[in-house]
Design a protein around this motif. Structure first.
Motif, PDB file in Angstrom:
ATOM      1  N   ALA A  36       0.835  -1.197   0.000  1.00  0.00           N
ATOM      2  CA  ALA A  36       0.000   0.000   0.000  1.00  0.00           C
ATOM      3  C   ALA A  36       0.870   1.248   0.000  1.00  0.00           C
ATOM      4  O   ALA A  36       1.940   1.284   0.602  1.00  0.00           O
ATOM      5  CB  ALA A  36      -0.910   0.002   1.221  1.00  0.00           C
ATOM      6  N   ASP A  37       0.402   2.290  -0.705  1.00  0.00           N
ATOM      7  CA  ASP A  37       1.088   3.589  -0.682  1.00  0.00           C
ATOM      8  C   ASP A  37       0.751   4.360   0.586  1.00  0.00           C
ATOM      9  O   ASP A  37       1.529   5.199   1.029  1.00  0.00           O
ATOM     10  CB  ASP A  37       0.638   4.418  -1.890  1.00  0.00           C
ATOM     11  CG  ASP A  37       0.964   3.736  -3.204  1.00  0.00           C
ATOM     12  OD1 ASP A  37       2.095   3.911  -3.672  1.00  0.00           O
ATOM     13  OD2 ASP A  37       0.107   2.996  -3.728  1.00  0.00           O
ATOM     14  N   TYR A  38      -0.437   4.114   1.110  1.00  0.00           N
ATOM     15  CA  TYR A  38      -0.917   4.837   2.296  1.00  0.00           C
ATOM     16  C   TYR A  38      -1.492   3.814   3.270  1.00  0.00           C
ATOM     17  O   TYR A  38      -2.373   3.038   2.897  1.00  0.00           O
ATOM     18  CB  TYR A  38      -2.012   5.832   1.914  1.00  0.00           C
ATOM     19  CG  TYR A  38      -1.696   6.664   0.688  1.00  0.00           C
ATOM     20  CD1 TYR A  38      -0.838   7.766   0.767  1.00  0.00           C
ATOM     21  CD2 TYR A  38      -2.243   6.344  -0.554  1.00  0.00           C
ATOM     22  CE1 TYR A  38      -0.555   8.532  -0.358  1.00  0.00           C
ATOM     23  CE2 TYR A  38      -1.963   7.101  -1.681  1.00  0.00           C
ATOM     24  CZ  TYR A  38      -1.110   8.192  -1.582  1.00  0.00           C
ATOM     25  OH  TYR A  38      -0.829   8.939  -2.699  1.00  0.00           O
ATOM     26  N   VAL A  39      -0.987   3.799   4.512  1.00  0.00           N
ATOM     27  CA  VAL A  39      -1.438   2.804   5.497  1.00  0.00           C
ATOM     28  C   VAL A  39      -1.885   3.518   6.770  1.00  0.00           C
ATOM     29  O   VAL A  39      -1.143   4.318   7.341  1.00  0.00           O
ATOM     30  CB  VAL A  39      -0.294   1.821   5.849  1.00  0.00           C
ATOM     31  CG1 VAL A  39      -0.765   0.802   6.904  1.00  0.00           C
ATOM     32  CG2 VAL A  39       0.203   1.090   4.607  1.00  0.00           C
ATOM     33  N   GLY A  40      -3.110   3.235   7.214  1.00  0.00           N
ATOM     34  CA  GLY A  40      -3.580   3.796   8.477  1.00  0.00           C
ATOM     35  C   GLY A  40      -2.771   3.244   9.628  1.00  0.00           C
ATOM     36  O   GLY A  40      -2.203   3.979  10.422  1.00  0.00           O
ATOM     37  N   LYS A  41      -2.674   1.938   9.698  1.00  0.00           N
ATOM     38  CA  LYS A  41      -1.913   1.297  10.760  1.00  0.00           C
ATOM     39  C   LYS A  41      -1.483  -0.103  10.320  1.00  0.00           C
ATOM     40  O   LYS A  41      -2.264  -0.845   9.740  1.00  0.00           O
ATOM     41  CB  LYS A  41      -2.778   1.189  12.017  1.00  0.00           C
ATOM     42  CG  LYS A  41      -1.987   0.896  13.278  1.00  0.00           C
ATOM     43  CD  LYS A  41      -2.895   0.946  14.498  1.00  0.00           C
ATOM     44  CE  LYS A  41      -2.206   0.426  15.723  1.00  0.00           C
ATOM     45  NZ  LYS A  41      -1.583   1.452  16.537  1.00  0.00           N
ATOM     46  N   ASN A  42      -0.223  -0.427  10.600  1.00  0.00           N
ATOM     47  CA  ASN A  42       0.265  -1.784  10.389  1.00  0.00           C
ATOM     48  C   ASN A  42      -0.052  -2.602  11.625  1.00  0.00           C
ATOM     49  O   ASN A  42       0.360  -2.245  12.729  1.00  0.00           O
ATOM     50  CB  ASN A  42       1.781  -1.777  10.167  1.00  0.00           C
ATOM     51  CG  ASN A  42       2.137  -1.274   8.784  1.00  0.00           C
ATOM     52  OD1 ASN A  42       1.877  -1.935   7.782  1.00  0.00           O
ATOM     53  ND2 ASN A  42       2.708  -0.080   8.729  1.00  0.00           N
TER      54      ASN A  42
END
Ligand code: 5GP
Ligand code: MG
Length: 177
Positions: free
Chosen positions: A144-150
């Motif tokens: 993903a280019d943009y991740v809220g939370k891993n």
């Protein structure tokens, strides 16, 4: 069973606000950006991102919808076939920047199917991916280019994503089968 809360409503809102800023920054604005939500919970996330970006930049960002069903017995069983059910994108996607949005990224198979569906529709300039949660366990070379939370998970764990649009609250927690 609810085990651990990983994001409450405030954390989800902050993550989406950050991702909205990242989308604007990475694309040097919002020209030709279309946000495409993957049903079910990618759609309300796409709508929230679009409205946050609209508040920041003062421009309307169109939204599209992809409906992809996974054929498998349960989330712990990893071999399954994603099937495209419907695509609703009113705009011509030629030369556009498409930002795919989903709630959880897991094996990557859904995104692979989504990419096929989008490329069938036309020739986008680029396709980026935003997810609220990356839970790991990829089976394809997709990120993903943009991740809220891993949120690293065990395979027997699953992430429950609740959004007020479809559920009773905004919350993300780790559950177990
Ligand atoms: P993938 O195709 O990457 O294996 O799985 C992603 C799709 O399955 C997403 O559309 C996502 O909604 C769903 N999914 C996979 N794992 C989980 C999970 O742990 N929790 C939730 N809520 N959805 C998941
Ligand atoms: Mg899904």
């Amino acid at each position: 069973i609810e085990k651990t809360v990983v994001m409450d409503g405030k954390a989800i809102e902050r993550a989406l606000t950050r991702i909205a800023h990242e989308i604007i920054e990475k694309n040097k604005g919002t020209k030709d950006v279309i946000i495409v939500g993957i049903r079910k919970r990618g759609v309300p996330l796409a709508e929230r991102l679009s409205s946050i970006i609209e508040n920041i930049e003062g421009v309307h960002i169109p939204i599209g919808v992809l409906d992809i069903t996974l054929y498998r017995d349960d989330l712990a069983h990893m071999s399954y076939q994603p099937l495209i059910q419907e695509t609703h994108i009113d705009e011509d996607i030629t030369n556009k920047t498409l930002v795919l949005v989903d709630d959880v990224l897991y094996t990557g198979r859904t995104i692979r199917a989504a990419l096929d569906a989008l490329i069938d529709l036309g020739r986008p300039k680029k396709i980026q991916l935003a997810v609220l949660i990356d839970r790991g366990h990829r089976e394809l070379p997709i990120r993903a280019d943009y991740v809220g939370k891993n949120v690293p998970t065990a395979t027997k764990e699953a992430i429950a994503v609740k959004l007020t649009d479809t559920d009773d609250c905004d919350k993300v927690f780790i559950g177990e089968y």
